[in-house]
Structure formats: C-alpha cells, structure tokens
Design an enzyme around this catalytic site. Structure first.
Site, PDB file in Angstrom:
ATOM      1  N   PRO A  17      15.765-105.234 -11.756  1.00 48.84           N
ATOM      2  CA  PRO A  17      16.000-106.564 -12.293  1.00 48.84           C
ATOM      3  C   PRO A  17      15.070-107.641 -11.738  1.00 48.84           C
ATOM      4  O   PRO A  17      14.680-107.596 -10.568  1.00 48.84           O
ATOM      5  CB  PRO A  17      17.449-106.869 -11.881  1.00 48.84           C
ATOM      6  CG  PRO A  17      17.722-105.963 -10.742  1.00 48.84           C
ATOM      7  CD  PRO A  17      16.910-104.723 -10.985  1.00 48.84           C
ATOM      8  N   ASN A  18      14.750-108.557 -12.623  1.00 45.29           N
ATOM      9  CA  ASN A  18      13.943-109.753 -12.323  1.00 45.29           C
ATOM     10  C   ASN A  18      12.458-109.454 -12.108  1.00 45.29           C
ATOM     11  O   ASN A  18      11.664-110.378 -11.951  1.00 45.29           O
ATOM     12  CB  ASN A  18      14.504-110.539 -11.119  1.00 45.29           C
ATOM     13  CG  ASN A  18      15.907-111.046 -11.381  1.00 45.29           C
ATOM     14  OD1 ASN A  18      16.142-111.660 -12.426  1.00 45.29           O
ATOM     15  ND2 ASN A  18      16.836-110.781 -10.490  1.00 45.29           N
ATOM     16  N   ARG A  25       7.976-115.841 -10.876  1.00 47.13           N
ATOM     17  CA  ARG A  25       9.079-115.757  -9.933  1.00 47.13           C
ATOM     18  C   ARG A  25       8.603-115.883  -8.481  1.00 47.13           C
ATOM     19  O   ARG A  25       7.843-115.019  -8.004  1.00 47.13           O
ATOM     20  CB  ARG A  25       9.742-114.386 -10.124  1.00 47.13           C
ATOM     21  CG  ARG A  25      10.872-114.119  -9.201  1.00 47.13           C
ATOM     22  CD  ARG A  25      11.301-112.669  -9.260  1.00 47.13           C
ATOM     23  NE  ARG A  25      12.374-112.467  -8.308  1.00 47.13           N
ATOM     24  CZ  ARG A  25      12.799-111.301  -7.893  1.00 47.13           C
ATOM     25  NH1 ARG A  25      12.252-110.197  -8.354  1.00 47.13           N
ATOM     26  NH2 ARG A  25      13.759-111.215  -7.014  1.00 47.13           N
ATOM     27  N   TYR A  30       6.214-113.142  -4.021  1.00 49.55           N
ATOM     28  CA  TYR A  30       5.854-111.962  -4.824  1.00 49.55           C
ATOM     29  C   TYR A  30       4.444-112.016  -5.407  1.00 49.55           C
ATOM     30  O   TYR A  30       4.015-111.060  -6.073  1.00 49.55           O
ATOM     31  CB  TYR A  30       6.884-111.785  -5.954  1.00 49.55           C
ATOM     32  CG  TYR A  30       8.293-111.557  -5.430  1.00 49.55           C
ATOM     33  CD1 TYR A  30       8.589-110.431  -4.668  1.00 49.55           C
ATOM     34  CD2 TYR A  30       9.319-112.469  -5.674  1.00 49.55           C
ATOM     35  CE1 TYR A  30       9.872-110.216  -4.161  1.00 49.55           C
ATOM     36  CE2 TYR A  30      10.600-112.268  -5.183  1.00 49.55           C
ATOM     37  CZ  TYR A  30      10.866-111.139  -4.428  1.00 49.55           C
ATOM     38  OH  TYR A  30      12.129-110.933  -3.926  1.00 49.55           O
ATOM     39  N   ASN A  81      11.402 -99.508  -7.660  1.00 56.10           N
ATOM     40  CA  ASN A  81      11.662-100.789  -7.002  1.00 56.10           C
ATOM     41  C   ASN A  81      12.971-101.268  -7.606  1.00 56.10           C
ATOM     42  O   ASN A  81      12.977-101.806  -8.712  1.00 56.10           O
ATOM     43  CB  ASN A  81      10.545-101.797  -7.268  1.00 56.10           C
ATOM     44  CG  ASN A  81      10.818-103.117  -6.557  1.00 56.10           C
ATOM     45  OD1 ASN A  81      11.931-103.349  -6.072  1.00 56.10           O
ATOM     46  ND2 ASN A  81       9.815-103.971  -6.507  1.00 56.10           N
ATOM     47  N   ALA A  84      17.081-106.355  -6.510  1.00 57.83           N
ATOM     48  CA  ALA A  84      18.277-106.690  -5.726  1.00 57.83           C
ATOM     49  C   ALA A  84      19.297-105.550  -5.704  1.00 57.83           C
ATOM     50  O   ALA A  84      20.140-105.486  -4.800  1.00 57.83           O
ATOM     51  CB  ALA A  84      18.912-107.961  -6.289  1.00 57.83           C
ATOM     52  N   HIS A  87      20.121-103.473  -2.554  1.00 58.06           N
ATOM     53  CA  HIS A  87      21.054-103.880  -1.504  1.00 58.06           C
ATOM     54  C   HIS A  87      22.516-103.793  -1.935  1.00 58.06           C
ATOM     55  O   HIS A  87      23.405-104.077  -1.145  1.00 58.06           O
ATOM     56  CB  HIS A  87      20.741-105.331  -1.080  1.00 58.06           C
ATOM     57  CG  HIS A  87      19.270-105.624  -1.041  1.00 58.06           C
ATOM     58  ND1 HIS A  87      18.426-104.989  -0.168  1.00 58.06           N
ATOM     59  CD2 HIS A  87      18.473-106.431  -1.793  1.00 58.06           C
ATOM     60  CE1 HIS A  87      17.183-105.422  -0.369  1.00 58.06           C
ATOM     61  NE2 HIS A  87      17.190-106.297  -1.357  1.00 58.06           N
ATOM     62  N   ASP A  94      23.917 -93.006  -6.297  1.00 62.92           N
ATOM     63  CA  ASP A  94      24.591 -91.795  -6.776  1.00 62.92           C
ATOM     64  C   ASP A  94      23.832 -91.144  -7.923  1.00 62.92           C
ATOM     65  O   ASP A  94      23.830 -89.911  -8.045  1.00 62.92           O
ATOM     66  CB  ASP A  94      26.020 -92.127  -7.225  1.00 62.92           C
ATOM     67  CG  ASP A  94      26.973 -92.320  -6.050  1.00 62.92           C
ATOM     68  OD1 ASP A  94      26.574 -92.030  -4.899  1.00 62.92           O
ATOM     69  OD2 ASP A  94      28.112 -92.775  -6.273  1.00 62.92           O
ATOM     70  N   GLU A 105      11.016 -95.173  -2.548  1.00 62.35           N
ATOM     71  CA  GLU A 105      11.468 -96.572  -2.669  1.00 62.35           C
ATOM     72  C   GLU A 105      10.258 -97.488  -2.448  1.00 62.35           C
ATOM     73  O   GLU A 105       9.482 -97.277  -1.520  1.00 62.35           O
ATOM     74  CB  GLU A 105      12.530 -96.844  -1.598  1.00 62.35           C
ATOM     75  CG  GLU A 105      13.028 -98.273  -1.577  1.00 62.35           C
ATOM     76  CD  GLU A 105      14.012 -98.519  -0.423  1.00 62.35           C
ATOM     77  OE1 GLU A 105      14.227 -97.621   0.411  1.00 62.35           O
ATOM     78  OE2 GLU A 105      14.544 -99.646  -0.381  1.00 62.35           O
ATOM     79  N   HIS A 107       8.807-101.672  -2.582  1.00 61.44           N
ATOM     80  CA  HIS A 107       9.044-103.119  -2.697  1.00 61.44           C
ATOM     81  C   HIS A 107       7.735-103.870  -2.532  1.00 61.44           C
ATOM     82  O   HIS A 107       6.873-103.463  -1.735  1.00 61.44           O
ATOM     83  CB  HIS A 107      10.010-103.611  -1.621  1.00 61.44           C
ATOM     84  CG  HIS A 107      11.349-102.954  -1.679  1.00 61.44           C
ATOM     85  ND1 HIS A 107      12.312-103.310  -2.591  1.00 61.44           N
ATOM     86  CD2 HIS A 107      11.872-101.938  -0.959  1.00 61.44           C
ATOM     87  CE1 HIS A 107      13.375-102.548  -2.428  1.00 61.44           C
ATOM     88  NE2 HIS A 107      13.140-101.702  -1.439  1.00 61.44           N
ATOM     89  N   LEU A 108       7.639-104.980  -3.219  1.00 65.59           N
ATOM     90  CA  LEU A 108       6.483-105.862  -3.046  1.00 65.59           C
ATOM     91  C   LEU A 108       6.528-106.519  -1.666  1.00 65.59           C
ATOM     92  O   LEU A 108       5.520-106.578  -0.952  1.00 65.59           O
ATOM     93  CB  LEU A 108       6.503-106.947  -4.138  1.00 65.59           C
ATOM     94  CG  LEU A 108       6.330-106.416  -5.564  1.00 65.59           C
ATOM     95  CD1 LEU A 108       6.972-107.354  -6.564  1.00 65.59           C
ATOM     96  CD2 LEU A 108       4.855-106.236  -5.869  1.00 65.59           C
ATOM     97  N   ARG A 114      12.876-110.456   5.827  1.00 66.53           N
ATOM     98  CA  ARG A 114      13.480-111.519   5.022  1.00 66.53           C
ATOM     99  C   ARG A 114      14.943-111.739   5.436  1.00 66.53           C
ATOM    100  O   ARG A 114      15.310-111.478   6.568  1.00 66.53           O
ATOM    101  CB  ARG A 114      13.310-111.157   3.546  1.00 66.53           C
ATOM    102  CG  ARG A 114      11.825-111.022   3.162  1.00 66.53           C
ATOM    103  CD  ARG A 114      11.653-110.722   1.699  1.00 66.53           C
ATOM    104  NE  ARG A 114      12.219-111.793   0.888  1.00 66.53           N
ATOM    105  CZ  ARG A 114      12.421-111.702  -0.421  1.00 66.53           C
ATOM    106  NH1 ARG A 114      12.089-110.586  -1.068  1.00 66.53           N
ATOM    107  NH2 ARG A 114      12.928-112.715  -1.091  1.00 66.53           N
TER     108      ARG A 114
HETATM  109  C1  DQA Z   1      12.149-106.687  -4.019  1.00 64.59           C
HETATM  110  C2  DQA Z   1      12.966-107.166  -2.804  1.00 64.59           C
HETATM  111  C3  DQA Z   1      14.411-107.404  -3.196  1.00 64.59           C
HETATM  112  O1  DQA Z   1      15.158-107.856  -2.064  1.00 64.59           O
HETATM  113  C4  DQA Z   1      14.513-108.449  -4.286  1.00 64.59           C
HETATM  114  O2  DQA Z   1      15.844-108.620  -4.685  1.00 64.59           O
HETATM  115  C5  DQA Z   1      13.635-108.128  -5.448  1.00 64.59           C
HETATM  116  C6  DQA Z   1      12.276-107.655  -5.183  1.00 64.59           C
HETATM  117  C7  DQA Z   1      10.648-106.553  -3.684  1.00 64.59           C
HETATM  118  O3  DQA Z   1       9.950-105.903  -4.451  1.00 64.59           O
HETATM  119  O4  DQA Z   1      10.180-107.111  -2.695  1.00 64.59           O
HETATM  120  O5  DQA Z   1      13.999-108.327  -6.598  1.00 64.59           O
HETATM  121  O6  DQA Z   1      12.619-105.411  -4.408  1.00 64.59           O
END
Ligand code: DQA
Length: 149
Positions: A17-18, A25, A30, A81, A84, A87, A94, A105, A107-108, A114
C-alpha cells in the site's frame, strides 16, 4: 547434439500500500522517483541478471494475500515491500507460510532508523533476508539476492 536452454528464474515483485504514491509521497524519506520509474529499474536489472520478472502493486491486504497464494504459478522467488502491512499483517505472513516460496523483504527506507512502530516486521523472520535503506536500489539488491538463491 548438445542442447542448452537458459530458463530465467521467475521473480515476483509485490509492492504494497501507498507505494503507488511514490514520487509525491514524503519525498524526503522515499525520494522523488515514482513507481513507474522504480519498475523500469527493476525490469532493467532483471534483464541484466537473466531473470523473468512480474510486478504487482496493491493497496489491499486481501488482494496481496491472493497474489501470494497464486505466486507459485508465476514465480520461484518473491520480493515484497509490504509497506505498512510489514508492521501489522499476520495475514500476509500466513500467506507466505501457505506457499513454499523463498521471500525477500525489501524496503526503500531503513525501518530500524525510524519510528518505534516500524521496527517490528511480521515478515522478517520468515524471509530469506531483508534489504532496506537504499531507496530504489534496495530492489536491485534484492534482485541480485534472488538471482543467487
Ligand atoms: C516502507 C516502510 C514502511 O514502514 C512504510 O509503511 C512504507 C514504506 C519502505 O519501503 O521504506 O509504506 O515499506
């Protein structure tokens, strides 16, 4: 006759998401590259590594669960990725335990640098490994890891 065939390892990249809002954003966290730009980087790196890549993005937890359920038909390795949902989502964790695929896994940002609530990941302990903190390059590093599995 000697026959050789190179079958690219199949990698599924899932953006949670997002991440469709990248570029607009929180660019101080990011960066200013949008998801299209990141996906082009992913495709180029995959080509360089001889990988076959499929890319999906969803803002919906259940849809991500379903993408993971059908992953074995399109992938040998998954890079995710989870945004959110990293977390919060036991459902996504699952789903990975339902399919027998290695997951990386990604993440950017470095989630450990953080807010406290971002420090826990429901994916980390079931992943082969995690790549984070390198901006869009995190995906390239994850692809290199996927190629070497
Ligand atoms: C993220 C880190 C997450 O905490 C956050 O909610 C994101 C982006 C990252 O790529 O750094 O949406 O996954």
């Amino acid at each position: 006759m000697i026959e050789r065939e190179t079958m690219g390892k199949r990698v599924l990249v899932i953006h949670g998401p997002n991440l469709n809002m990248l570029g607009k954003r929180e660019p101080s966290i990011y960066g200013d590259k949008d998801l299209n730009g990141i996906n082009s980087m992913i495709e180029e790196k995959a080509r360089e590594l001889g990988l076959t890549v499929t890319i999906r993005q969803s803002n919906h937890e259940g849809e991500i669960v379903e993408i993971i359920h059908s992953a074995p038909s399109v992938a040998d390795v998954v890079i995710i990725n989870p945004g959110a949902y990293t977390h919060t989502s036991i459902a996504i964790r699952d789903a990975f335990l339902c399919v027998n695929l290695p997951v990386i896994e990604t993440h950017l940002s470095n989630i450990h640098k953080r807010e406290q609530f971002r420090r826990h990941s429901y994916i980390a302990d079931i992943a082969v490994g995690s790549v984070m903190g390198f901006g869009p390059k995190s995906y390239e590093l994850a692809l290199t890891a996927a190629a070497s599995l």
